[in-house]
Write an enzyme that holds these catalytic residues in place. Structure first.
Site, PDB file in Angstrom:
ATOM      1  N   HIS A   1       0.822  -1.221   0.000  1.00 49.11           N
ATOM      2  CA  HIS A   1       0.000   0.000   0.000  1.00 49.11           C
ATOM      3  C   HIS A   1       0.857   1.274   0.000  1.00 49.11           C
ATOM      4  O   HIS A   1       2.055   1.213   0.162  1.00 49.11           O
ATOM      5  CB  HIS A   1      -1.028   0.003   1.142  1.00 49.11           C
ATOM      6  CG  HIS A   1      -0.470   0.024   2.523  1.00 49.11           C
ATOM      7  ND1 HIS A   1      -1.229   0.357   3.621  1.00 49.11           N
ATOM      8  CD2 HIS A   1       0.762  -0.260   3.001  1.00 49.11           C
ATOM      9  CE1 HIS A   1      -0.490   0.280   4.698  1.00 49.11           C
ATOM     10  NE2 HIS A   1       0.712  -0.088   4.358  1.00 49.11           N
ATOM     11  N   GLU A   2       0.206   2.392  -0.248  1.00 48.25           N
ATOM     12  CA  GLU A   2       0.889   3.697  -0.354  1.00 48.25           C
ATOM     13  C   GLU A   2       1.964   3.702  -1.437  1.00 48.25           C
ATOM     14  O   GLU A   2       3.052   4.237  -1.244  1.00 48.25           O
ATOM     15  CB  GLU A   2       1.516   4.085   0.992  1.00 48.25           C
ATOM     16  CG  GLU A   2       0.531   4.492   2.048  1.00 48.25           C
ATOM     17  CD  GLU A   2      -0.433   5.550   1.560  1.00 48.25           C
ATOM     18  OE1 GLU A   2      -0.046   6.366   0.707  1.00 48.25           O
ATOM     19  OE2 GLU A   2      -1.580   5.538   2.013  1.00 48.25           O
ATOM     20  N   GLY A   3       1.650   3.092  -2.562  1.00 48.72           N
ATOM     21  CA  GLY A   3       2.630   2.988  -3.645  1.00 48.72           C
ATOM     22  C   GLY A   3       3.436   1.723  -3.448  1.00 48.72           C
ATOM     23  O   GLY A   3       4.190   1.625  -2.472  1.00 48.72           O
TER      24      GLY A   3
END
Ligand SMILES: Cc1cc2nc3c(=O)[nH]c(=O)nc-3n(C[C@H](O)[C@H](O)[C@H](O)COP(=O)(O)OP(=O)(O)OC[C@H]3O[C@@H](n4cnc5c(N)ncnc54)[C@H](O)[C@@H]3O)c2cc1C
Length: 604
Positions: A457-459
């Site tokens: 997650h978050e890139g």
């Protein structure tokens, strides 16, 4: 073994966080006020989080057809966290904040991440509210952000869709003007949203009175078409329950419906949802469509959202770090108590002697030192980045600009290094526990499962790598990279006497990274440069952590305590066992090696 002495050392002996008191914004603060915040957070984490970490893993959130049910312990932890004032710790006094430096806030939140990462400490809520404080109108700040800071409302970030994860330019959620006069709604231009958002953390629960979704959606053009690319994306506040201009619930439910809960490998204490916006399950004023209020200007949604994403990336890095640290402490404790095997002496093993504890075996010490080097190194980097955030907010214009650029370059590392290497630390913690570590009778398998999310997650790891090599090291003519190199050289100069081989190794690593950066981009094709972006990220991350360790070791130089001895050993470990790996990673970057990129699908 406790986290606090490490945090105290990094904050005070290494980062000299007290020096921030000379800034007007932090003038009321002192070592005592910083300690009081850390004491409170350490206590709440110990009492309300740590004892329930296993419980929230086994009692996953479930939907009873009406509500999402979470364990009572999660409600109590949420309440204690909100009452501590940490949701608004960095905010101005006038809105109830403490004007706490972000460095201290980040350090204080580390206790919660270590105690129970999935009960959570409001990262999404404060990130959501912080975004509104920068990009929202005065009324949006008052109605939404202020109520999030108090814990009355909670927040989410709704970017991903089933067909659009890494590629946000492909979001398909549509926002259309909500009737006549839509532009003059006091809460912001009013739209109706329709679409599906996937993977939304904390998207549905009963922990707070309301949930404030920040949603990326596209406003169709005059022909009803969605504008391709990120330029077409706008940002909307979509409350689960509608509110008036005083922030009071109107009693009307917005058209946001839970379509399902995702059942995850780890981080099970946090709900993760598929949300349907505007499908008509909860029509508003007789019509399908979730009511949303525009934040900022149309088409600037992703730019605004990045405000939340950068904070969230440092927060994710800190979460990964603290899971690594939790596994380190657990396996250290186990290694000190588990008798197994005997040392090999000159005449072999003497079976008549009692067994030794496994911490006496060199290979166990290797695995412990690796965990310490990854986790404490990552913690130091996270706090260094947090200190840069304070510089960006309160430094002189010139210093603030330097801090901004350094953060651009370091944020992908602060997120990705711990996501990969503190996960590896958790794997080593399992290994130290032997078969027991692989069972649910010990906490380390949960730490690994919880940590596995952080590379996604978050890139994702791959996206962070392309961001670093494709954008961050090139931006402003490579100025960020140059500024970072200056800081590394300053550390090498400081370390010259006591740490000469390490200072030389750091200079050499910097040279290798610099050269590989140029060689990656020496060809004509960006695709060739970026094909090996992940090995580049790994080499860059290892060079950054080597720099951080050398700087930390310089601060621990004149101290003979076991803690300082441990820090110096972790530094030596990193230089001898880890930093040499960068050669292999950078080789394929420099030669723009096509082995992976060119292999036809059929050959797999
Ligand atoms: C537990 C959990 C919580 C989450 N919470 C939230 C949340 O609160 N809000 C939210 O909006 N989202 C959230 N997400 C979504 C998360 O951000 C996405 O899962 C992530 O961005 C990846 O998207 P995807 O899952 O669609 O994978 P994809 O984008 O399909 O990626 C699959 C793989 O392909 C790679 N890949 C994709 N594109 C490229 C490319 N161009 N070049 C090279 N490789 C590529 C990726 O690196 C990855 O390895 C959460 C996800 C999980 C699992």
């Amino acid at each position: 073994m406790s986290l606090r002495p490490t945090v105290d050392f990094l904050l005070h002996d290494w980062l000299n966080v007290e020096s921030l008191q000379s800034r007007e914004r932090f003038a009321d603060h002192s070592r005592e006020t910083f300690d009081a915040v850390l004491d409170t957070c350490e206590r709440i984490a110990r009492e309300k989080y740590a004892p329930f970490n296993r419980l929230v893993d086994t009692q996953e959130p479930h939907f009873d057809g009406d509500k999402v049910i979470l364990p009572q312990a999660t409600h109590e932890a949420y309440k204690a966290y909100a009452e501590s004032g940490m949701l608004s710790a960095a905010q101005d006094y006038e809105i109830g904040g403490m004007q706490l430096p972000y460095t201290v806030e980040a350090a204080a939140n580390a206790f919660f991440a270590m105690a129970s990462v999935s009960i959570g400490s409001g990262m999404l809520t404060s990130g959501n509210a912080n975004l509104l404080m920068v990009h929202g109108t005065d009324l949006q700040k008052k109605v939404f952000a202020a109520n999030e800071f108090s814990g009355r409302f909670s927040g989410t970030m709704c970017l991903s869709e089933p067909q659009a994860g890494s590629s946000l330019s492909d979001v398909m959620t549509r926002a259309t003007p909500d009737g006549e006069g839509f532009e003059s709604d006091a809460l912001g231009p009013r739209y109706r949203l329709k679409g599906n958002k996937m993977w939304i953390s904390s998207g549905e629960h009963e922990l707070s009175e309301n949930i404030i979704h920040l949603v990326l959606a596209k406003i169709p053009d005059a022909n009803g078409q969605l504008v391709p690319g990120v330029k077409g994306i706008s940002l909307f506040i979509v409350p689960k329950k509608l509110v008036d201009t005083q922030g009071q619930l109107t009693g009307e439910r917005n058209d946001v419906a839970l379509a399902g809960l995702n059942h995850k490998c780890g981080w099970r204490g946090t709900t993760n949802t598929l949300l349907n916006f505007g499908e008509g399950k909860y029509p508003v004023r007789g019509e399908a469509g979730a009511v949303g209020y525009l934040v900022g200007k149309p088409g600037e949604g992703l730019r605004c959202m990045f405000h939340m994403m950068n904070e969230a990336r440092i927060g994710v890095g800190m979460a990964a770090t603290m899971l690594g640290m939790a596994g380190y402490y657990a396996s250290l404790d186990y290694a000190k108590n588990r008798p197994q095997g005997r040392p090999t002496g000159a005449g072999g093993k003497d079976a008549s002697q009692p067994q030794v504890r496994i911490i006496e075996h060199a290979d166990i010490k290797r695995m412990l030192l690796a965990q310490k080097a990854y986790s404490e190194g990552a913690l130091a980097l996270a706090l260094y980045c947090a200190r840069l955030v304070d510089e960006q907010h309160t430094g002189t214009a010139e210093d603030a600009d330097v801090a901004r650029l350094l953060l651009e370059v370091l944020t992908p590392i602060a997120k990705s290094f711990p996501s990969e290497w503190c996960l590896e630390a958790n794997s080593l913690a399992i290994q130290i526990h032997g078969g027991y570590g692989y069972t649910r009778d010990f906490p380390v398998e949960q730490y690994w499962r919880d940590n596995r999310l952080n590379m996604i997650h978050e890139g994702t790891h791959g996206i962070q790598a392309m961001d670093l090599l494709g954008r961050k090291v090139l931006m402003e003519n490579g100025r960020g990279l140059k500024l970072l190199a200056e800081r590394m050289l300053a550390t090498a100069a400081k370390a010259e006497t006591a740490w000469a081989p390490e200072a030389a190794a750091l200079r050499d690593a910097m040279k290798q990274v610099g050269q590989a950066t140029q060689e990656a981009w020496a060809g004509a094709e960006p695709a060739q440069a970026l094909a090996n972006a992940v090995p580049y990220l790994q080499a860059f991350g290892h060079t950054v952590i080597a720099w951080i360790w050398l700087d930390v070791a310089c601060s621990a130089a004149s101290d003979d305590s076991p803690a300082a001895q441990g820090r110096r050993a972790a530094c030596r470990y990193f230089y001898r066992y880890e930093l040499p790996k960068i050669g292999a990673w950078l080789n394929v970057v420099s030669s723009r090696d096509p082995t992976c990129a060119d292999l036809p699908e059929e050959a797999f």
